[in-house]
Design a protein around this motif. Structure first.
Motif, PDB file in Angstrom:
ATOM      1  N   LEU A   1     -13.288  -0.787  -8.998  1.00 50.85           N
ATOM      2  CA  LEU A   1     -12.937  -1.436  -7.738  1.00 50.85           C
ATOM      3  C   LEU A   1     -11.490  -1.144  -7.372  1.00 50.85           C
ATOM      4  N   PRO A   2     -11.201  -1.047  -6.055  1.00 47.10           N
ATOM      5  CA  PRO A   2      -9.805  -0.935  -5.640  1.00 47.10           C
ATOM      6  C   PRO A   2      -9.091  -2.271  -5.893  1.00 47.10           C
ATOM      7  N   SER A   3      -7.766  -2.227  -5.947  1.00 43.67           N
ATOM      8  CA  SER A   3      -6.990  -3.393  -6.390  1.00 43.67           C
ATOM      9  C   SER A   3      -7.241  -4.660  -5.564  1.00 43.67           C
ATOM     10  N   HIS A   4      -7.503  -4.513  -4.262  1.00 38.26           N
ATOM     11  CA  HIS A   4      -7.636  -5.737  -3.470  1.00 38.26           C
ATOM     12  C   HIS A   4      -8.933  -6.490  -3.765  1.00 38.26           C
TER      13      HIS A   4
ATOM     14  N   PHE B   1     -10.801   9.082  -4.448  1.00 43.78           N
ATOM     15  CA  PHE B   1      -9.984   7.899  -4.726  1.00 43.78           C
ATOM     16  C   PHE B   1     -10.072   7.513  -6.204  1.00 43.78           C
TER      17      PHE B   1
ATOM     18  N   GLY C   1      -5.756   1.432  -1.533  1.00 49.27           N
ATOM     19  CA  GLY C   1      -7.098   1.146  -2.023  1.00 49.27           C
ATOM     20  C   GLY C   1      -7.980   0.604  -0.924  1.00 49.27           C
ATOM     21  N   ARG C   2      -7.411  -0.277  -0.125  1.00 44.61           N
ATOM     22  CA  ARG C   2      -8.162  -0.887   0.961  1.00 44.61           C
ATOM     23  C   ARG C   2      -8.690   0.185   1.926  1.00 44.61           C
TER      24      ARG C   2
ATOM     25  N   TYR D   1     -10.844   3.535  -0.453  1.00 41.46           N
ATOM     26  CA  TYR D   1     -11.737   3.440  -1.604  1.00 41.46           C
ATOM     27  C   TYR D   1     -13.070   4.164  -1.439  1.00 41.46           C
ATOM     28  N   ARG D   2     -13.467   4.435  -0.199  1.00 44.60           N
ATOM     29  CA  ARG D   2     -14.732   5.157   0.000  1.00 44.60           C
ATOM     30  C   ARG D   2     -14.592   6.655  -0.245  1.00 44.60           C
TER      31      ARG D   2
ATOM     32  N   ALA E   1      -9.222   4.484  -8.716  1.00 46.35           N
ATOM     33  CA  ALA E   1      -8.859   3.067  -8.715  1.00 46.35           C
ATOM     34  C   ALA E   1      -7.658   2.830  -9.621  1.00 46.35           C
TER      35      ALA E   1
END
Lengths: 127, 460
Positions: free
Chosen positions: A122-125, B325, B316-317, B320-321, B327
């Motif tokens: 998952l990305p950090s947010h 990317f 990331g926001r 991320y797709r 993480a």
């Protein structure tokens, strides 16, 4: 990624764990392949009580498999009826999503599947 | 009936744990009559010869199992014991072909004359069949246990002698079958084949079961579990370790190398602290060697310092797709991760399912890290592999059925969170073992002394 694993996995986002919409994940643009694997009856009988049958039915329908019976077969059914055993084996063990995405029904997050390996980082947010 | 197990004199503390676990898997009633870490000989009681064979079919640490005909301090005492206790067995072995072996542990019977004399001292046994050195119907072995260094000290006689009839050999060959040197794809932290197989045994891997390794790497543990018939699932935070270079040089390639692909469940990329595994009692066993920050960094998902680097979170926001990317990850506390593993095991193991994991600790008492506990998990056994200044332990727990869990302890445990330990920022603050490791396991006093010496040297 096997359909069996799809039954064991849900959205990785913590906030989604409590929502019933986050499970099962919905395959999107899925490229399926069929492997040929020996039937392992003992494993399937053991797996049976651990499967979420409703979720498995949803996944099967979404991937274009014939609808599953509303109730899971019993261990005796599996051992007595070779066809039921083979069908379940084919769905759970032999069918793989090689490329595509898995989408959470709650938060909409998409997890990519590449070369049969799904990525749940998952990305950090979202952590 | 009593049976004599000839163990290998290596990984001593794992040996009885292994045969007891195999007894559980095979549903065999095994009682240990005599065992010591200092000796390769162990006497057990088993219901039948078939039970003894069943144990050997999976044992990696045992060389072989023998029908126990006698044990004594000297030969003069051994012969009367054999005559007294086993005369009723002799008639079966009058006709078949046979062979006598001598196995001198820590000693030597190198002269063939002496060997022959020793074997002939058993001539009261009425074996009339032909002697065959290869593939005899029956094999008998004279075991001697000598004191350490008996050969250079030129000691006259062994400490103990045993006599037994061979029933079955263990599966130590598997160590070579799964040898890392012959495996197509390994990395710096792949578990050696012997200990991976022992771990699979102790965790009760068996046909029809589902085993999961949350730190799968190149797949050493699921491969060992699959060898024993279990379906192996795995995940890793680093997708590169799972994918490898593709083809033979990948985790799947390793399964193919051993013809175990049918028992490869799935591998996926995830982080244990944000695991997608459904919290349901679906796993029969969990085996793993968690990273402890020395060879392999101990990281979880998240931004190390979101306040001073807000763009990391922002990227990331937006990104991320994107398939490219990556993480962001941050260092994590070893103790917190052990708690996470135990909590995960509690949520996902079936009743009496086992979790076996490896954990390092300093040998120095002051720096020792205790065995973590959880009210829902009972410790089955702790096995230790000792290195110079540190050791690693294989800790095995059993998931207690809910009815046996102490509810007040569970409530207490939920209250206590290891907040203090998760608050550090860099790897050393978070991970005491790593800190001690890179300081050479020196005490605080030694370090202050060293600093003082350096100062003097620098000023002079």
């Amino acid at each position: 990624m096997k359909i069996l694993s799809l039954n064991f996995l849900t959205c990785a986002v913590k906030a989604c764990k409590s929502s019933s919409d986050s499970y099962p994940l919905h395959p999107k643009d899925a490229e399926l392949v069929q492997d040929e694997i020996e039937v392992n009856a003992q494993l399937l009988v053991n797996l049976l009580p651990r499967l979420d049958w409703t979720a498995l039915s949803t996944t099967a329908t979404e991937l274009g498999f014939p609808a599953l019976p509303p109730q899971p077969p019993s261990a005796e059914d599996l051992q007595a009826d070779d066809k039921t055993l083979r069908d379940l084996h084919n769905l759970l063990m032999e069918t793989q999503i090689m490329e595509g995405k898995l989408v959470c029904g709650n938060c909409g997050h998409e997890y990519a599947v590449r070369e049969g390996i799904a990525n749940f980082l998952l990305p950090s947010h979202l952590v | 009936m009593e049976y004599l197990i000839r163990f290998s004199q290596l990984h001593e503390t794992f040996r009885s744990a292994e045969i007891q676990a195999i007894a559980v898997i095979e549903g065999v009633d095994l009682r240990v009559i005599s065992y010591s870490d200092e000796s390769p000989f162990c006497v057990v009681r088993l219901p039948s010869e078939d039970a003894a064979r069943a144990i050997m079919r999976r044992s990696v640490l045992a060389h072989a199992i023998y029908e126990h005909w006698g044990t004594a301090d000297t030969y003069d005492e051994l012969h009367p014991i054999i005559k007294r206790d086993t005369a009723h067995l002799w008639p079966q072995y009058v006709e078949p072909s046979f062979k006598m072996n001598i196995d001198a542990y820590q000693g030597s019977r190198s002269s063939s004359k002496k060997q022959l004399a020793l074997i002939n001292s058993f001539s009261y046994l009425p074996f009339k069949g032909p002697i065959r050195l290869s593939c005899p119907d029956q094999e008998f072995t004279i075991f001697e246990q000598w004191e350490f260094d008996a050969v250079p000290l030129n000691l006259p006689s062994p400490l103990k002698v045993h006599f037994g009839r061979l029933i079955a050999c263990g599966v130590r060959d598997l160590i070579h079958t799964f040898d890392l040197k012959k495996r197509d794809y390994i990395s710096t932290t792949s578990m050696d084949s012997e200990l991976a197989l022992v771990t699979a045994n102790i965790a009760l891997a068996a046909p029809g079961k589902i085993f999961y390794d949350p730190f799968v790497g190149t797949g050493s543990f699921p491969i060992a579990c699959a060898h024993f018939g279990a379906l192996g699932l795995g995940s890793d935070i680093d997708g590169r370790s799972v994918r490898g270079d593709g083809g033979k040089k990948s985790l799947r390639g390793n399964f193919q190398q051993y013809g175990l692909e049918k028992l490869l469940g799935d591998v996926f990329v995830c982080d244990l602290t944000n695991s997608p595994v459904r919290r349901a009692r679906i796993l029969d066993g969990i085996v793993c060697d968690p990273p402890y920050g020395v060879r392999e960094g101990l990281k979880v998902l998240g931004c190390k310092d979101p306040e001073s680097t807000p763009w990391v979170v922002e990227k990331g926001r937006k990104m991320y797709r994107d398939p490219a990317f990556v993480a962001p990850k941050k260092p994590y506390s070893f103790m917190a991760m052990l708690d996470d593993i135990l909590n995960f095991a509690t949520d996902t193991l079936v009743d009496n399912g086992r979790i076996s994991f490896w954990m390092p600790t300093a040998n120095d008492e002051e720096q020792e890290i205790g065995v973590p506990t959880h009210p829902c998990l009972a410790i089955v056994v702790v096995c230790t592999q000792v290195f110079n200044k540190w050791s690693r332990r294989l800790i095995t727990y059993r998931r207690l059925p809910d009815a046996e869990v102490d509810l007040s302890a569970l409530a207490q445990q939920k209250k206590m969170k290891h907040e203090a330990q998760t608050n550090g920022i860099n790897a050393d603050d978070l991970n005491p073992f790593r800190r001690h490791y890179f300081r050479g396991f020196k005490s605080e006093q030694d370090l202050t002394d060293d600093a003082a010496t350096d100062k003097i040297l620098n000023t002079t």
